[in-house]
Write an enzyme that holds these catalytic residues in place. Structure first.
Site, short mmCIF file in Angstrom:
data_model
loop_
_atom_site.label_atom_id
_atom_site.label_comp_id
_atom_site.label_asym_id
_atom_site.label_seq_id
_atom_site.Cartn_x
_atom_site.Cartn_y
_atom_site.Cartn_z
N CYS A 34 46.71 21.99 -14.22
CA CYS A 34 47.48 20.63 -15.13
C CYS A 34 46.16 19.91 -15.28
CB CYS A 34 47.99 20.16 -14.45
SG CYS A 34 49.52 21.61 -13.44
N ASP A 439 19.77 -1.77 -41.90
CA ASP A 439 20.93 -1.22 -42.50
C ASP A 439 20.89 -2.31 -43.33
OD1 ASP A 439 23.39 0.71 -44.04
OD2 ASP A 439 23.70 -1.04 -42.94
#
Length: 490
Positions: A34, A439
């Site tokens: 699981c 930037d």
């Protein structure tokens, strides 16, 4: 993590979905495996054992739980965070390289022997490349069984199985049900209307902030290749066996994904590219905890937790677009790319929208006349140089590429500076620590937040954000009012 028994037990007992994909719980009494968040009652501690991959659990003789479907859990964040041989191998396996080229092809792409790759994958994941690819084929088969009306024989070959017999045996072994029974369990009306058109749910680890993720993709969309339509980001995909169209729509607990493919053998690869493009295997809790420790970023993280890095479905395409976008606005970059697509892109049909072409490959662009490119001479020369490197295979930006080597090779090309290198590393290569210190948007946000505003000083300050600086970029960009930061309005 699977070796930390106590931590794994706590995660299972608390049904903590954050650990889905990090490890798998196998129950010795039921022989079922699981995901940690399985809704079933937790097994006794003495009956739990843990595996690092679904493939390892399957090799040990455990079958997938029918309730939590561990085979469909989000992927491990490790393969997005790392650039070593194992992580690169996992990205290539997800892209279908083992099915197309075998283990020798995988090893050749990585520059190792098959024996070395086998040993490294087994040591870390408990399974070799063939077992890992088999687990992926089983998941692909299940998706096709449950979401398409295709005959089982067609599904077997579309999922990558060599024979219908192997397909039947694998599905029975992994899911403890024959393929026909898996299909019967699907609710009436949930199948795709036509072969080749599939609607899937792509899981992710919460939280997820869709604003900058889909906003960025929509705001920079190249006409004909990408579009925002009816609340979904749509784009064409160039795939190994053909092409396709992906439509991705954010939902509260999953991403709705509609895929139209010319060849269903491309399903697993198309899903992997969509997940990579939306950064769905990220671990937002770890990212936000690290960035939130900085007083300047903490308010941004609290305001919109779970920001992802908008990436790309095609690294080569993005590199070319990054050069086209040097020192121009987003609108101008879209216009330049759109002209290139109109002139050289391969036509496709899209009955559901306005997509018309695939982005041209470097091989296609290698033969064009440079004078036909309407852009400044310096940038035109840079684009032609990049096209030549990509077309000749001297520069590799694919799923299995070495991030630092790619950086060095990009930086060596005339006209490609630090901003272009880092934007490609962030969005095309998928490096979570890429950082665009030069930037203008980042520098403006830094000044507004009281952070160092010069590239060198900001770069030094950003060391505290490692290894998540690409996510810090998303939070910094989000301080502006640019369209990339918000979902498009209807």
């Amino acid at each position: 993590m699977h070796t930390d028994h106590e931590r794994c037990v706590r995660a299972v007992q608390s049904k903590d979905a954050r650990f889905d994909g990090w490890f798998f719980t196998a129950v010795l009494t039921t022989r079922i495996y699981c995901r940690p968040s399985c809704p079933a009652a937790p097994p006794k501690v003495e009956n739990m054992t843990f595996y690092p991959s679904a493939a390892a659990a399957q090799q040990a003789g455990f079958r997938a739980c029918k309730r939590c479907r561990p085979d469909a859990a989000p992927g491990s964040p490790r393969w997005n965070e790392r650039a070593d041989a194992v992580a690169r191998a996992m990205r290539l396996i997800a892209d279908g390289v083992v099915d197309r080229e075998g283990v020798p092809g995988l090893a050749a792409r990585l520059g190792y022997s098959t024996r070395q790759i086998e040993r490294q994958l087994r040591a870390e994941l408990g399974a070799g490349p063939l077992a890992l690819a088999r687990a992926q084929r089983a998941q692909t088969a299940r998706l096709l069984i449950e979401t398409s009306p295709l005959p089982m024989a067609e599904i077997a070959f579309a999922a990558g199985f060599a024979s219908v017999r192997t397909f039947n045996e694998t599905v029975r072994e992994v899911f403890a049900l024959p393929p026909t029974e898996l299909r019967r369990r699907v609710r009436r009306g949930s199948q795709a209307a036509t072969p080749g058109a599939l609607t899937l749910r792509l899981p992710f680890r919460a939280p997820l902030c869709p604003d900058n993720l889909f906003g960025h993709l929509a705001a920079t969309a190249v006409p004909g290749v990408e579009e925002w339509r009816d609340g979904a980001y749509r784009r064409t995909l160039r795939l190994p066996y053909g092409h396709g169209v992906a439509a991705l729509r954010p939902r509260p607990d999953h991403i709705e994904c509609r895929l139209s493919l010319t060849d269903l053998r491309d399903l697993a690869g198309a899903i992997a590219r969509c997940r990579r493009m939306l950064d769905l295997d990220a671990d937002p809790e770890a990212v936000d905890a690290a960035l939130g420790a900085d007083p300047a970023l903490a308010p941004l993280v609290r305001k919109a937790p779970g920001r992802r890095v908008p990436r790309t479905a095609d690294a080569e395409e993005f590199a070319l677009r990054a050069v086209l976008g040097q020192q121009v606005s987003t609108a101008a970059a879209r216009t330049l790319a759109g002209r290139l697509v109109t002139a050289h892109g391969e036509p496709v049909e899209d009955p559901e929208g306005g997509l018309t072409r695939l982005f041209p490959t470097a091989g296609t662009l290698a033969g064009l006349d440079p004078e036909a490119l309407a852009m400044p001479r310096a940038r035109r020369s840079t684009l032609i140089g990049l096209v030549a490197e990509l077309a000749d295979g001297r520069l590799s930006l694919g799923a299995g590429s070495d991030w630092e080597q790619a950086r060095r090779e990009l930086a060596a090309l005339p006209g490609i500076g630090p901003w272009t290198v880092e934007i490609i590393a962030m969005r095309a290569l998928g490096d979570p620590d890429a950082f665009t210190a030069t930037d203008l948007g980042i520098r403006h946000a830094a000044r507004e937040l009281g952070l160092p505003a010069t590239p060198a000083a900001l770069l030094r300050h950003s060391d505290a954000w490692r290894p998540w600086r690409a996510y810090a970029v998303q939070y910094l960009w989000a301080t502006g009012d640019h369209p990339i930061n918000q979902l498009p309005t209807p």
